[in-house]
Design a protein around this motif. Structure first.
Motif, PDB file in Angstrom:
ATOM      1  N   GLU A  96     -12.712   3.448   2.782  1.00  0.00           N
ATOM      2  CA  GLU A  96     -12.555   4.889   2.546  1.00  0.00           C
ATOM      3  C   GLU A  96     -11.988   5.595   3.770  1.00  0.00           C
ATOM      4  O   GLU A  96     -11.168   6.502   3.650  1.00  0.00           O
ATOM      5  N   GLY A  97     -12.445   5.174   4.942  1.00  0.00           N
ATOM      6  CA  GLY A  97     -11.953   5.793   6.180  1.00  0.00           C
ATOM      7  C   GLY A  97     -10.459   5.560   6.351  1.00  0.00           C
ATOM      8  O   GLY A  97      -9.707   6.483   6.688  1.00  0.00           O
ATOM      9  N   ILE A  98     -10.027   4.332   6.109  1.00  0.00           N
ATOM     10  CA  ILE A  98      -8.613   3.984   6.309  1.00  0.00           C
ATOM     11  C   ILE A  98      -7.746   4.688   5.262  1.00  0.00           C
ATOM     12  O   ILE A  98      -6.714   5.294   5.582  1.00  0.00           O
ATOM     13  N   ILE A  99      -8.170   4.640   4.019  1.00  0.00           N
ATOM     14  CA  ILE A  99      -7.359   5.221   2.952  1.00  0.00           C
ATOM     15  C   ILE A  99      -7.320   6.753   3.055  1.00  0.00           C
ATOM     16  O   ILE A  99      -6.275   7.373   2.858  1.00  0.00           O
ATOM     17  N   GLY A 100      -8.456   7.331   3.416  1.00  0.00           N
ATOM     18  CA  GLY A 100      -8.485   8.786   3.601  1.00  0.00           C
ATOM     19  C   GLY A 100      -7.504   9.223   4.683  1.00  0.00           C
ATOM     20  O   GLY A 100      -6.737  10.169   4.505  1.00  0.00           O
ATOM     21  N   ALA A 101      -7.504   8.508   5.795  1.00  0.00           N
ATOM     22  CA  ALA A 101      -6.598   8.859   6.894  1.00  0.00           C
ATOM     23  C   ALA A 101      -5.144   8.635   6.474  1.00  0.00           C
ATOM     24  O   ALA A 101      -4.258   9.423   6.818  1.00  0.00           O
ATOM     25  N   ALA A 102      -4.906   7.558   5.732  1.00  0.00           N
ATOM     26  CA  ALA A 102      -3.532   7.268   5.287  1.00  0.00           C
ATOM     27  C   ALA A 102      -3.002   8.402   4.416  1.00  0.00           C
ATOM     28  O   ALA A 102      -1.840   8.800   4.529  1.00  0.00           O
ATOM     29  N   LYS A 103      -3.867   8.928   3.556  1.00  0.00           N
ATOM     30  CA  LYS A 103      -3.441  10.030   2.681  1.00  0.00           C
ATOM     31  C   LYS A 103      -3.223  11.307   3.502  1.00  0.00           C
ATOM     32  O   LYS A 103      -2.224  11.996   3.334  1.00  0.00           O
ATOM     33  N   ASP A 104      -4.176  11.598   4.374  1.00  0.00           N
ATOM     34  CA  ASP A 104      -4.097  12.844   5.153  1.00  0.00           C
ATOM     35  C   ASP A 104      -2.857  12.893   6.038  1.00  0.00           C
ATOM     36  O   ASP A 104      -2.315  13.958   6.298  1.00  0.00           O
ATOM     37  N   HIS A 105      -2.445  11.726   6.536  1.00  0.00           N
ATOM     38  CA  HIS A 105      -1.365  11.711   7.537  1.00  0.00           C
ATOM     39  C   HIS A 105      -0.051  11.157   6.987  1.00  0.00           C
ATOM     40  O   HIS A 105       0.833  10.807   7.758  1.00  0.00           O
ATOM     41  N   HIS A 106       0.032  11.065   5.664  1.00  0.00           N
ATOM     42  CA  HIS A 106       1.284  10.594   5.034  1.00  0.00           C
ATOM     43  C   HIS A 106       1.769   9.271   5.629  1.00  0.00           C
ATOM     44  O   HIS A 106       2.943   9.102   5.968  1.00  0.00           O
ATOM     45  N   ILE A 107       0.836   8.345   5.740  1.00  0.00           N
ATOM     46  CA  ILE A 107       1.162   7.017   6.263  1.00  0.00           C
ATOM     47  C   ILE A 107       1.983   6.257   5.217  1.00  0.00           C
ATOM     48  O   ILE A 107       1.699   6.333   4.017  1.00  0.00           O
ATOM     49  N   ASP A 108       3.006   5.509   5.661  1.00  0.00           N
ATOM     50  CA  ASP A 108       3.759   4.716   4.678  1.00  0.00           C
ATOM     51  C   ASP A 108       3.570   3.209   4.856  1.00  0.00           C
ATOM     52  O   ASP A 108       4.037   2.428   4.026  1.00  0.00           O
ATOM     53  N   LEU A 109       2.866   2.779   5.906  1.00  0.00           N
ATOM     54  CA  LEU A 109       2.493   1.360   6.020  1.00  0.00           C
ATOM     55  C   LEU A 109       1.152   1.242   6.742  1.00  0.00           C
ATOM     56  O   LEU A 109       0.975   1.789   7.833  1.00  0.00           O
ATOM     57  N   ILE A 110       0.231   0.513   6.106  1.00  0.00           N
ATOM     58  CA  ILE A 110      -1.052   0.206   6.751  1.00  0.00           C
ATOM     59  C   ILE A 110      -1.013  -1.262   7.162  1.00  0.00           C
ATOM     60  O   ILE A 110      -0.646  -2.128   6.356  1.00  0.00           O
ATOM     61  N   VAL A 111      -1.375  -1.552   8.404  1.00  0.00           N
ATOM     62  CA  VAL A 111      -1.410  -2.943   8.884  1.00  0.00           C
ATOM     63  C   VAL A 111      -2.865  -3.329   9.153  1.00  0.00           C
ATOM     64  O   VAL A 111      -3.563  -2.669   9.931  1.00  0.00           O
ATOM     65  N   VAL A 112      -3.308  -4.388   8.484  1.00  0.00           N
ATOM     66  CA  VAL A 112      -4.671  -4.906   8.686  1.00  0.00           C
ATOM     67  C   VAL A 112      -4.597  -6.410   8.946  1.00  0.00           C
ATOM     68  O   VAL A 112      -3.604  -7.053   8.625  1.00  0.00           O
ATOM     69  N   GLY A 113      -5.666  -6.954   9.486  1.00  0.00           N
ATOM     70  CA  GLY A 113      -5.767  -8.395   9.599  1.00  0.00           C
ATOM     71  C   GLY A 113      -6.246  -8.961   8.270  1.00  0.00           C
ATOM     72  O   GLY A 113      -6.949  -8.276   7.516  1.00  0.00           O
TER      73      GLY A 113
END
Ligand code: AMP
Length: 144
Positions: A96-113
């Motif tokens: 939820e933390g990662i997805i919430g931030a991605a939405k708030d900041h208009h992220i277009d790529l999330i990189v995770v391990g």
């Protein structure tokens, strides 16, 4: 090309390698890179006789958040990233933390391990999997 990249950082041994991948892609794309670390809300109301309290660190929330901010800053330094956003957020779950931030900041790529340090994730489904299923954008799971 990506413009806003979010690197979801835990502090496991592999975080550096995943971060290098995020950094290199950001440099190639000329994208802005941000690092996020989620401090999950601890739910100690399991009941049923679980004696969890004695194993919880005796730290106030703010101390825990500050420790995470320091660790994120160190990781950014080791990655030789000087201009990245460093976000420590408190959320019910890492996903939820990662997805919430991605939405708030208009992220277009999330990189995770592809995996991190949560042994339980093997049973419950990893953060990478969870993020992939809720993300508003592309997700890169770096193979570890
Ligand atoms: P895990 O769910 O522990 O297997 O972790 C898989 C990946 O999710 C890690 O390699 C990180 O990229 C990311 N991750 C895990 N925990 C966190 C966290 N607390 N904050 C941000 N990203 C995380």
């Amino acid at each position: 090309m990506y413009q806003q990249i979010l690197f979801a950082a835990d502090f496991s041994e592999d975080a550096l390698r995943v971060g290098e991948r995020a950094r290199d892609i950001a440099r190639k794309c000329g994208a802005k890179l941000s690092l996020i670390h989620v401090v999950e809300d601890v739910n100690i109301s399991l009941g049923g006789g679980y004696e969890l309290l004695p194993v919880l660190p005796d730290l106030p929330d703010e101390a825990l958040l500050q420790e995470s901010r320091n660790a994120l800053g160190n990781l950014a330094q080791r990655l030789d990233i000087t201009d990245a956003g460093l976000w420590v957020v408190n959320a019910l779950s890492t996903k939820e933390g990662i997805i919430g931030a991605a939405k708030d900041h208009h992220i277009d790529l999330i990189v995770v391990g592809s995996h991190g340090r949560h042994g339980l994730a093997l049973l419950l489904g990893s953060t990478a999997n969870a993020v992939l299923h809720g993300a508003p954008c592309d997700v890169l799971a770096v193979r570890i």
